[in-house]
Every structure is written in C-alpha cells, then in structure tokens.
Design an enzyme around this catalytic site. Structure first.
Site, PDB file in Angstrom:
ATOM      1  N   TYR A 101       0.683  -1.222  -0.011  1.00  0.00           N
ATOM      2  CA  TYR A 101      -0.058  -0.029  -0.013  1.00  0.00           C
ATOM      3  C   TYR A 101       0.932   1.186  -0.105  1.00  0.00           C
ATOM      4  O   TYR A 101       1.934   1.379   0.789  1.00  0.00           O
ATOM      5  CB  TYR A 101      -1.000   0.102   1.206  1.00  0.00           C
ATOM      6  CG  TYR A 101      -1.680   1.353   1.313  1.00  0.00           C
ATOM      7  CD1 TYR A 101      -2.900   1.572   0.907  1.00  0.00           C
ATOM      8  CD2 TYR A 101      -0.955   2.334   2.135  1.00  0.00           C
ATOM      9  CE1 TYR A 101      -3.603   2.744   1.186  1.00  0.00           C
ATOM     10  CE2 TYR A 101      -1.827   3.718   2.407  1.00  0.00           C
ATOM     11  CZ  TYR A 101      -3.078   3.773   1.742  1.00  0.00           C
ATOM     12  OH  TYR A 101      -3.743   4.788   1.961  1.00  0.00           O
ATOM     13  N   GLU A 189      -3.913   7.465  -3.864  1.00  0.00           N
ATOM     14  CA  GLU A 189      -3.629   5.986  -3.312  1.00  0.00           C
ATOM     15  C   GLU A 189      -3.428   4.932  -4.057  1.00  0.00           C
ATOM     16  O   GLU A 189      -4.262   5.000  -5.129  1.00  0.00           O
ATOM     17  CB  GLU A 189      -4.903   5.841  -2.347  1.00  0.00           C
ATOM     18  CG  GLU A 189      -4.757   4.481  -1.495  1.00  0.00           C
ATOM     19  CD  GLU A 189      -6.010   4.329  -0.628  1.00  0.00           C
ATOM     20  OE1 GLU A 189      -5.881   4.931   0.588  1.00  0.00           O
ATOM     21  OE2 GLU A 189      -7.113   3.809  -0.903  1.00  0.00           O
TER      22      GLU A 189
END
Length: 375
Positions: A101, A189
């Site tokens: 991530y 993101e």
C-alpha cells in the site's frame, strides 16, 4: 471530489506510474470485445466510488471472452453499497507476487503532507490500522521543500529488500507525490501496489480525491466528475449557497453556522439519536435559502423528523421564520418539525411561527430530545 479508478489510473499514467492495459466498458458486448482484444485472461472490475468491490462480487477474473461477457452480465447493474454499477474496467490479468500500500494525504495536525506505506496491501488501510497498526509507516513531507530521493528510498525499503524493486518503488512514490501536489489532490492512493512474478512494480488499483476549492485550476479534472445521487444534492446545495453533506441518520438538521451545525449533531448523538445530514444555511437573512434547505431535507427518505436550530446573529430569526412559513405553504410537509430560534429578532420569529404546526423548543437540548422522541 472523487473520481473512478480508471480515471485515476489515466492520471497516474501521465505521471509515469506504471498501470495495466485497460479498457472501460458500458455493455456486455463491449466487455467481450475488450477481452478478445487482450487475447489473454482479463480482470473485470466494477467502477463505483466505494471500497469493498471485491467482497461484493464486483471483481471477477475471466479466462476468455465468453467468460468475460458472463462476468459482465453479473456485474453490470448490481448494487455495491447502494451504488448501481453502470460501467466496468477490463484489464489484462497479471500474476501477483506481493501486494503493498502507498498513499498520500494531508496531515492537518503537523501541517505537512504525509506519505503512508504498508506491506499489507489489497485491503482497506483503515482495517490495517485497526488490526496491525505497526505495519503502517508514515513520513511527513514539508510541502515547501518536497520529497527527497533518500526519503522515497527509505519508504520503499519499508516494503522491499530487493534493491531493483526498491529503486522502482521509490520512483513511483516520487511520481505519486508530484501527481498529488500538481493536481491539488486531497488523497492519492495505490492499493495494492503489486510486484509481479516477473519482478515488475505496477499500480493495480488507484484512488484519487480532489480539493473542491482548487478545481477552478483544473478544468480537465472537473470534467471527470461523475457524482452519485447524494453528491448531486450536495452540488445543488452549494449552487444555492448552502453547505450540505448527507449522513445516515433520521434527524434532518437545518442550522446556521458550521460550528453550531457540528454542535447540533454532537448533541443529537449525545441523546441517542443519529443526524441525517450536515446543513448550514449560512449567515444571510434570505427566506429562499430556508425553502431550498427544506426541499433538500425532505428529499431524503431516511429523514423522520426535522430539527431546526438557529442562533440569530447576522441571520435574523424572523427571516428564518418567514422562510419556514413559506416553505410549509409551498411544500407538502408531513414530517414533524422541531424549531429552536434564539438571538436577533427571536421574539418576532417565534411570533411568526406561533400559528404554524412547528414544535417549539426552548434550548438545543430540548430540541434534540423532542426530535428524538418524535422519530
């Protein structure tokens, strides 16, 4: 402002962030054609602006065009968290070795930009924060200076040991930072950032939110807006001089002033209720604003009672009262309405409302309790 995954990936590609080949499709026929064009296994992903698409059945792998068309039949038209899937993204399937991530957002406390990385990719970062917070690494970046190469490498080393993959990831982090700043993003993101079995680093998913106040500088991004029904209401409210955000409760709130609106919602929660919205009519004394606000509140099917909390300063209570009376005449109001007026011209306002069907309240606490009891 939010955008879809496929739109965010197109922006990422402009900043040299590697993504899969992709085709956006609106029909099952287009999905089959796209799968035929790829001529290899593909992934079909629902394009709605919420998380949890995989768990809801909105992400499927197809080995051939026939399977792709069948998957499209299942996904198109389905609802995910209340949103109907109207389009899907068809991408070439890849063999994944690992998932990580990488995300960038604002840290209001430190007044810096914060970059977050985690080896726990592929799941919502909020779940990682709850379950294994020690696996999330954060680094503050001074926006006046920007990110240095060694900072990007340090973050990449939190995810990988292989120097080649670390180098590629550091470049992606730097490019993502540049993308974040130059587009006036409020969230950029990559989840997951994957390493393929061939050793390539790819942004498998993408999410971007933007600062509404900066959209005037980015007309090309504003054109990407695909608002949900709730967001359409928020945009309509903004055009009418109102600040409105829909929530999931049953008590519709109409308040003047953002601070008072927050305090009103807190009070409703304190006494066991759930606010249905944030709605600030602002500081002007315009009865039409009250009519517009009532229309918005009554358009929410979840609202069982309306609580009006006005502190008259610049906003005069008698003008709000006039707007309420006009609204009651123009709109078929079947819900109970609790009103608390105090401040400038409150006596005149209460006098105007005396012969109406509104339920008067003497204080914020009294208004909240009465609203909750009327659900």
């Amino acid at each position: 402002m939010k955008i879809h995954e496929y739109q965010a990936k197109e922006i990422f590609a402009n900043y040299n962030i590697p993504i899969q080949n992709q085709i956006i499709c609106y029909t099952t026929r287009e999905i089959r054609q796209a799968a035929t064009k790829f001529n290899k296994p593909v992934v079909i992903k629902a394009q709605v602006q919420v998380g949890g698409r995989g768990k809801a059945g909105g992400v499927k792998i197809a080995k051939n065009p026939v399977q792709a068309e069948q998957a499209g039949t299942q996904i198109l038209g389905m609802k995910i968290k209340g949103l109907t899937v109207e389009k899907v993204l068809v991408s070439d399937a890849i063999d994944i070795k690992s998932e990580s991530y990488v995300g960038i957002t604002n840290d209001r406390n430190s007044k810096n930009i914060v970059i977050m990385v985690s080896s726990e990719g592929g799941v919502e970062i909020e779940e990682v924060a709850k379950r294994t917070p020690e696996k999330i690494f954060k680094m503050g970046i001074n926006p006046e200076i920007g990110i240095f190469d060694f900072q990007a490498r340090n973050l990449a080393f939190k995810l990988f040991d292989d120097i080649k993959i670390v180098s590629e990831t550091a470049t992606i982090i730097k490019n993502l930072y540049r993308c974040y700043v130059e587009t006036d993003s409020s969230l950029s993101e990559i989840n997951p950032l994957v390493v393929t079995v061939e050793g390539k680093v790819i942004a498998l998913d993408a999410k971007m939110n933007f600062d509404d106040n900066a959209l005037y500088r980015h007309q090309e991004i504003e054109k990407l807006r695909d608002p949900t029904e709730d967001e359409k209401k928020e945009i309509d409210a903004k055009n009418k001089g109102l600040s409105y955000i829909k929530l999931d409760g049953e008590i519709g709130c109409m308040v003047n002033g953002a601070g008072l609106a927050m305090a009103t919602m807190d009070l409703i929660k304190l006494y066991g209720g759930e606010p249905a919205n944030f709605l600030d009519i602002g500081g002007s004394s315009n009865p039409q604003k009250v009519i517009d606000a009532m229309n918005i509140l009554l358009g929410d099917k979840n609202v069982k009672v309306v609580m009006i909390n006005i502190f008259g300063g610049i906003t005069r209570c008698d003008d709000v009262a006039k707007g309420l009376v006009l609204a009651m005449k123009k709109i078929d109001v079947k819900l109970p309405i609790v009103a608390r007026l105090t401040g400038t011209n409150e006596k005149e306002g209460r006098e105007i409302l005396k012969n109406s069907n509104l339920i008067s309240a003497s204080s914020m606490s009294d208004a909240a309790k009465k609203a909750i009891s009327l659900i």
